[in-house]
Motif scaffolding. Structure first.
Motif, PDB file in Angstrom:
ATOM      1  N   TYR A 239     -32.512  12.430 -19.361  1.00  0.00           N
ATOM      2  CA  TYR A 239     -31.054  12.411 -19.201  1.00  0.00           C
ATOM      3  C   TYR A 239     -30.403  13.420 -20.161  1.00  0.00           C
ATOM      4  CZ  TYR A 239     -26.282  10.491 -19.171  1.00  0.00           C
ATOM      5  OH  TYR A 239     -24.919  10.332 -19.071  1.00  0.00           O
ATOM      6  N   ILE A 240     -30.846  13.384 -21.421  1.00  0.00           N
ATOM      7  CA  ILE A 240     -30.234  14.268 -22.428  1.00  0.00           C
ATOM      8  C   ILE A 240     -30.545  15.729 -22.097  1.00  0.00           C
ATOM      9  CG2 ILE A 240     -30.254  14.917 -24.907  1.00  0.00           C
ATOM     10  CD1 ILE A 240     -28.920  12.203 -24.418  1.00  0.00           C
ATOM     11  N   LEU A 241     -31.793  15.998 -21.708  1.00  0.00           N
ATOM     12  CA  LEU A 241     -32.151  17.385 -21.399  1.00  0.00           C
ATOM     13  C   LEU A 241     -31.363  17.906 -20.200  1.00  0.00           C
ATOM     14  CD1 LEU A 241     -35.985  17.439 -22.108  1.00  0.00           C
ATOM     15  CD2 LEU A 241     -34.177  18.700 -23.289  1.00  0.00           C
ATOM     16  N   THR A 242     -31.168  17.036 -19.198  1.00  0.00           N
ATOM     17  CA  THR A 242     -30.391  17.460 -18.024  1.00  0.00           C
ATOM     18  C   THR A 242     -28.954  17.762 -18.439  1.00  0.00           C
ATOM     19  OG1 THR A 242     -31.723  15.929 -16.735  1.00  0.00           O
ATOM     20  CG2 THR A 242     -29.767  16.790 -15.644  1.00  0.00           C
ATOM     21  N   LYS A 243     -28.381  16.889 -19.245  1.00  0.00           N
ATOM     22  CA  LYS A 243     -26.997  17.103 -19.713  1.00  0.00           C
ATOM     23  C   LYS A 243     -26.902  18.434 -20.447  1.00  0.00           C
ATOM     24  CE  LYS A 243     -24.158  13.455 -19.356  1.00  0.00           C
ATOM     25  NZ  LYS A 243     -22.773  13.374 -19.162  1.00  0.00           N
ATOM     26  N   LEU A 244     -27.815  18.636 -21.398  1.00  0.00           N
ATOM     27  CA  LEU A 244     -27.721  19.836 -22.228  1.00  0.00           C
ATOM     28  C   LEU A 244     -27.970  21.098 -21.405  1.00  0.00           C
ATOM     29  CD1 LEU A 244     -29.382  18.625 -25.569  1.00  0.00           C
ATOM     30  CD2 LEU A 244     -26.956  18.798 -24.994  1.00  0.00           C
ATOM     31  N   ARG A 249     -21.680  17.622 -22.629  1.00  0.00           N
ATOM     32  CA  ARG A 249     -21.722  17.071 -23.990  1.00  0.00           C
ATOM     33  C   ARG A 249     -22.296  15.665 -24.044  1.00  0.00           C
ATOM     34  NH1 ARG A 249     -17.289  19.973 -27.365  1.00  0.00           N
ATOM     35  NH2 ARG A 249     -17.660  21.978 -26.380  1.00  0.00           N
ATOM     36  N   ILE A 250     -22.929  15.366 -25.136  1.00  0.00           N
ATOM     37  CA  ILE A 250     -23.397  14.001 -25.381  1.00  0.00           C
ATOM     38  C   ILE A 250     -22.250  13.290 -26.081  1.00  0.00           C
ATOM     39  CG2 ILE A 250     -25.241  12.589 -26.416  1.00  0.00           C
ATOM     40  CD1 ILE A 250     -26.125  14.806 -24.343  1.00  0.00           C
ATOM     41  N   LYS A 285     -30.305  -4.249 -24.964  1.00  0.00           N
ATOM     42  CA  LYS A 285     -30.820  -3.157 -24.138  1.00  0.00           C
ATOM     43  C   LYS A 285     -29.992  -1.879 -24.381  1.00  0.00           C
ATOM     44  CE  LYS A 285     -32.413  -2.220 -19.546  1.00  0.00           C
ATOM     45  NZ  LYS A 285     -32.479  -2.532 -18.159  1.00  0.00           N
ATOM     46  N   LEU A 286     -28.666  -2.053 -24.420  1.00  0.00           N
ATOM     47  CA  LEU A 286     -27.791  -0.893 -24.654  1.00  0.00           C
ATOM     48  C   LEU A 286     -28.015  -0.325 -26.057  1.00  0.00           C
ATOM     49  CD1 LEU A 286     -24.479  -2.173 -23.013  1.00  0.00           C
ATOM     50  CD2 LEU A 286     -25.940  -0.314 -22.179  1.00  0.00           C
ATOM     51  N   TYR A 287     -28.224  -1.219 -27.031  1.00  0.00           N
ATOM     52  CA  TYR A 287     -28.479  -0.749 -28.394  1.00  0.00           C
ATOM     53  C   TYR A 287     -29.775   0.069 -28.433  1.00  0.00           C
ATOM     54  CZ  TYR A 287     -29.646  -0.349 -33.238  1.00  0.00           C
ATOM     55  OH  TYR A 287     -30.000   0.191 -34.448  1.00  0.00           O
ATOM     56  N   ASP A 288     -30.818  -0.432 -27.789  1.00  0.00           N
ATOM     57  CA  ASP A 288     -32.100   0.298 -27.799  1.00  0.00           C
ATOM     58  C   ASP A 288     -31.946   1.677 -27.158  1.00  0.00           C
ATOM     59  OD1 ASP A 288     -33.300  -1.818 -29.053  1.00  0.00           O
ATOM     60  OD2 ASP A 288     -34.125  -2.696 -27.214  1.00  0.00           O
ATOM     61  N   ILE A 289     -31.162   1.725 -26.084  1.00  0.00           N
ATOM     62  CA  ILE A 289     -30.921   3.023 -25.429  1.00  0.00           C
ATOM     63  C   ILE A 289     -30.176   3.946 -26.401  1.00  0.00           C
ATOM     64  CG2 ILE A 289     -29.635   4.174 -23.563  1.00  0.00           C
ATOM     65  CD1 ILE A 289     -30.293   1.663 -21.827  1.00  0.00           C
ATOM     66  N   ALA A 290     -29.144   3.379 -27.071  1.00  0.00           N
ATOM     67  CA  ALA A 290     -28.341   4.183 -28.013  1.00  0.00           C
ATOM     68  C   ALA A 290     -29.238   4.750 -29.125  1.00  0.00           C
ATOM     69  CB  ALA A 290     -27.233   3.331 -28.612  1.00  0.00           C
ATOM     70  N   GLU A 291     -30.104   3.912 -29.648  1.00  0.00           N
ATOM     71  CA  GLU A 291     -30.992   4.365 -30.734  1.00  0.00           C
ATOM     72  C   GLU A 291     -31.880   5.523 -30.267  1.00  0.00           C
ATOM     73  OE1 GLU A 291     -33.782   1.515 -32.356  1.00  0.00           O
ATOM     74  OE2 GLU A 291     -32.694   1.529 -34.238  1.00  0.00           O
ATOM     75  N   LYS A 292     -32.333   5.422 -29.022  1.00  0.00           N
ATOM     76  CA  LYS A 292     -33.181   6.494 -28.470  1.00  0.00           C
ATOM     77  C   LYS A 292     -32.345   7.764 -28.220  1.00  0.00           C
ATOM     78  CE  LYS A 292     -37.240   7.756 -26.944  1.00  0.00           C
ATOM     79  NZ  LYS A 292     -38.389   7.822 -27.850  1.00  0.00           N
ATOM     80  N   VAL A 293     -31.099   7.575 -27.758  1.00  0.00           N
ATOM     81  CA  VAL A 293     -30.220   8.744 -27.555  1.00  0.00           C
ATOM     82  C   VAL A 293     -29.993   9.432 -28.904  1.00  0.00           C
ATOM     83  CG1 VAL A 293     -27.886   9.512 -26.898  1.00  0.00           C
ATOM     84  CG2 VAL A 293     -29.047   7.782 -25.510  1.00  0.00           C
ATOM     85  N   GLU A 294     -29.826   8.616 -29.930  1.00  0.00           N
ATOM     86  CA  GLU A 294     -29.644   9.197 -31.271  1.00  0.00           C
ATOM     87  C   GLU A 294     -30.855  10.068 -31.636  1.00  0.00           C
ATOM     88  OE1 GLU A 294     -29.146   6.434 -34.587  1.00  0.00           O
ATOM     89  OE2 GLU A 294     -29.929   7.979 -35.919  1.00  0.00           O
ATOM     90  N   GLU A 295     -32.046   9.493 -31.451  1.00  0.00           N
ATOM     91  CA  GLU A 295     -33.277  10.213 -31.827  1.00  0.00           C
ATOM     92  C   GLU A 295     -33.404  11.528 -31.043  1.00  0.00           C
ATOM     93  OE1 GLU A 295     -36.889   7.884 -31.088  1.00  0.00           O
ATOM     94  OE2 GLU A 295     -37.868   9.821 -30.710  1.00  0.00           O
ATOM     95  N   GLY A 297     -31.058  13.075 -29.261  1.00  0.00           N
ATOM     96  CA  GLY A 297     -29.884  13.939 -29.500  1.00  0.00           C
ATOM     97  C   GLY A 297     -30.078  14.752 -30.765  1.00  0.00           C
ATOM     98  N   ILE A 298     -30.526  14.092 -31.827  1.00  0.00           N
ATOM     99  CA  ILE A 298     -30.723  14.807 -33.096  1.00  0.00           C
ATOM    100  C   ILE A 298     -31.859  15.823 -32.955  1.00  0.00           C
ATOM    101  CG2 ILE A 298     -31.397  14.549 -35.528  1.00  0.00           C
ATOM    102  CD1 ILE A 298     -29.813  11.921 -35.582  1.00  0.00           C
ATOM    103  N   LYS A 299     -32.882  15.452 -32.184  1.00  0.00           N
ATOM    104  CA  LYS A 299     -34.010  16.378 -31.983  1.00  0.00           C
ATOM    105  C   LYS A 299     -33.515  17.717 -31.399  1.00  0.00           C
ATOM    106  CE  LYS A 299     -38.107  16.432 -29.013  1.00  0.00           C
ATOM    107  NZ  LYS A 299     -38.887  15.546 -28.125  1.00  0.00           N
ATOM    108  N   TYR A 300     -32.577  17.650 -30.436  1.00  0.00           N
ATOM    109  CA  TYR A 300     -32.127  18.889 -29.789  1.00  0.00           C
ATOM    110  C   TYR A 300     -30.858  19.486 -30.398  1.00  0.00           C
ATOM    111  CZ  TYR A 300     -35.715  17.905 -26.367  1.00  0.00           C
ATOM    112  OH  TYR A 300     -36.921  17.673 -25.773  1.00  0.00           O
ATOM    113  N   LEU A 301     -30.033  18.650 -31.045  1.00  0.00           N
ATOM    114  CA  LEU A 301     -28.736  19.158 -31.518  1.00  0.00           C
ATOM    115  C   LEU A 301     -28.599  19.177 -33.041  1.00  0.00           C
ATOM    116  CD1 LEU A 301     -26.467  17.228 -28.972  1.00  0.00           C
ATOM    117  CD2 LEU A 301     -26.886  19.689 -28.970  1.00  0.00           C
ATOM    118  N   GLY A 302     -29.466  18.414 -33.726  1.00  0.00           N
ATOM    119  CA  GLY A 302     -29.333  18.267 -35.181  1.00  0.00           C
ATOM    120  C   GLY A 302     -29.346  19.598 -35.923  1.00  0.00           C
TER     121      GLY A 302
END
Ligand SMILES: CC(C)(COP(=O)(O)OP(=O)(O)OC[C@H]1O[C@@H](n2cnc3c(N)ncnc32)[C@H](O)[C@@H]1OP(=O)(O)O)[C@@H](O)C(=O)NCCC(=O)NCCS
Length: 374
Positions: A239-244, A249-250, A285-295, A297-302
């Motif tokens: 999802y993140i790669l497709t967006k970027l 924007r994330i 479930k939403l929290y777990d998704i958010a934590e993964k988006v954080e990881e 997101g930072i990998k590609y945008l940090g």
């Protein structure tokens, strides 16, 4: 002549309210670290601090708390208005119009802002928001409870039951963290209006209007929508790669000032996690998704200084406290109203009308041709 697009890096006033160190990810209200305020203070005390520049003594604190409690009820005019609003209205539009009605009822001028108008605005925002939430759910509105703190009472009016200690603390912290943030778009919008010596209510309406946008206070709503859209932790990276790759924007990531992790997001993450673990189910479930988006997101945008901001985990906190996503920006506004007022008070003390310039690039001397000859 240099145009600073988006007024990036332009200072519009000196301030003693809030200091952000965007490189080190630090935030101070009146010199106090946000970490200390989140841990030890509450909404009422931090609100006093931001408005008046010092921590209140016991007498000042009790006085302030009492006047906030006494001002929570809304007028019959406001109640009638809220009942008349259609159920699918944008809650920020409802809040904006409600503040307009308050201004009509009170009729004050910015250069003579009374303590009562300040208290009125801060104490009534939650009542307006909760009242409309209840009507939207086809439930009876809940009257404010003077036994409860500002944050607990807000949750009580929304959910109809007294919050647990954990919920109450999470709400207090979330409201402290949203209370001020130096010269953000909504604070600037409210200052532009105040600088013309218009009135306090008109200035606050400008703040609400600017906060509504998805690039500002509307990002918490967009973040939760994104977590839901992703649907499962395993879908995050794709999802993140497709967006970027589509140059999208994330939401809940990036900031004009912070080039590292936003300290507010760091604190909110601990509360989001705590609440998610307590509540389980969809929230976990939403929290777990958010934590993964954080990881991811930072990998590609940090490396470009783009990290989670306040809206990223506040979305999970607000959701687990019982707010529907479209109401998240109104919770943000209910805290930020203190910051708007503090900056207005600071600015008008040494007022100068805000009137920048636009560099003209069009033609001059064009010949006017009458309509029938064009
Ligand atoms: C907050 C925000 C508006 C700051 O904007 P800004 O300081 O003007 O920065 P810009 O919009 O110029 O972005 C700079 C670069 O970072 C990228 N970027 C910024 N935020 C991004 C995000 N959330 N996701 C992906 N890329 C992002 C931009 O695409 C731009 O890339 P480019 O130089 O290749 O064009 C921006 O980060 C954003 O739109 N974030 C998402 C909305 C949000 O969470 N807002 C709440 C803020 S508290």
């Amino acid at each position: 002549m240099e145009i600073k697009k988006g007024l990036e890096d332009v200072y519009v006033k000196e301030t003693e309210i809030t200091y952000i160190d965007g490189e080190l990810g630090r935030l101070y209200y009146r010199g106090y670290s946000i970490y200390d305020l989140a841990e030890f203070s509450n909404f009422e005390e931090t609100s006093y601090l931001i408005l008046y520049g010092k921590l209140p003594n016991i007498f000042e604190y009790e006085n302030f708390v009492r006047s906030l409690k006494e001002s929570r009820s809304i007028s019959n005019g406001l109640r009638e208005f809220l009942k008349s609003v259609k159920k699918d209205a944008n809650p920020m539009d409802v809040l904006r119009t409600a503040v307009s009605i308050m201004g009509l009822e009170e009729n004050t001028h910015v250069y003579s802002i009374s303590d009562q108008s300040i208290v009125n605005l801060i104490s009534k925002f939650p009542t307006i928001v909760a009242y409309y939430i209840r009507l939207k759910r086809d439930l009876e509105p809940v009257e404010p409870d003077p036994e409860l703190s500002h944050a607990s009472n807000f949750l009580y009016m929304v959910n109809g039951s007294k919050p647990s200690e954990e919920e109450s603390k999470a709400m207090d912290v979330a409201m402290i963290l949203h209370m001020d943030h130096e010269m953000n778009a909504s604070t600037f919008a409210s200052l532009v209006v105040a600088s013309t010596l218009s009135d306090l209510y008109s200035s606050i309406i400008a703040g609400i209007s600017a906060l509504k946008g998805p690039l500002h206070g509307g990002a918490n709503y967009e973040a939760l929508k994104m977590f839901r859209e992703i649907g499962d932790v395993d879908n995050v990276e794709k999802y993140i790669l497709t967006k970027l790759s589509n140059k999208q924007r994330i939401m809940g990531f990036g900031h004009r000032v912070y080039k590292t992790y936003d300290p507010r997001a760091r604190i909110l993450k601990t509360y989001a996690k705590l609440l998610a673990e307590k509540k389980g189910g969809e929230i976990k479930k939403l929290y777990d998704i958010a934590e993964k988006v954080e990881e991811i997101g930072i990998k590609y945008l940090g490396s470009r200084g783009i990290y989670p901001n306040v809206d990223f985990y506040s979305s999970i906190v607000f959701y687990s406290l019982g707010f529907e996503p479209e109401f998240f920006p109104t919770v943000f506004a209910s805290a930020r109203v203190t910051g708007w007022i503090a900056h207005i008070l600071e600015y008008v003390k040494d007022n100068k009308i805000i009137r920048p310039k636009a560099y003209y690039k069009g033609e001059v001397g064009r010949k006017y041709i009458p309509l029938d000859s064009r």
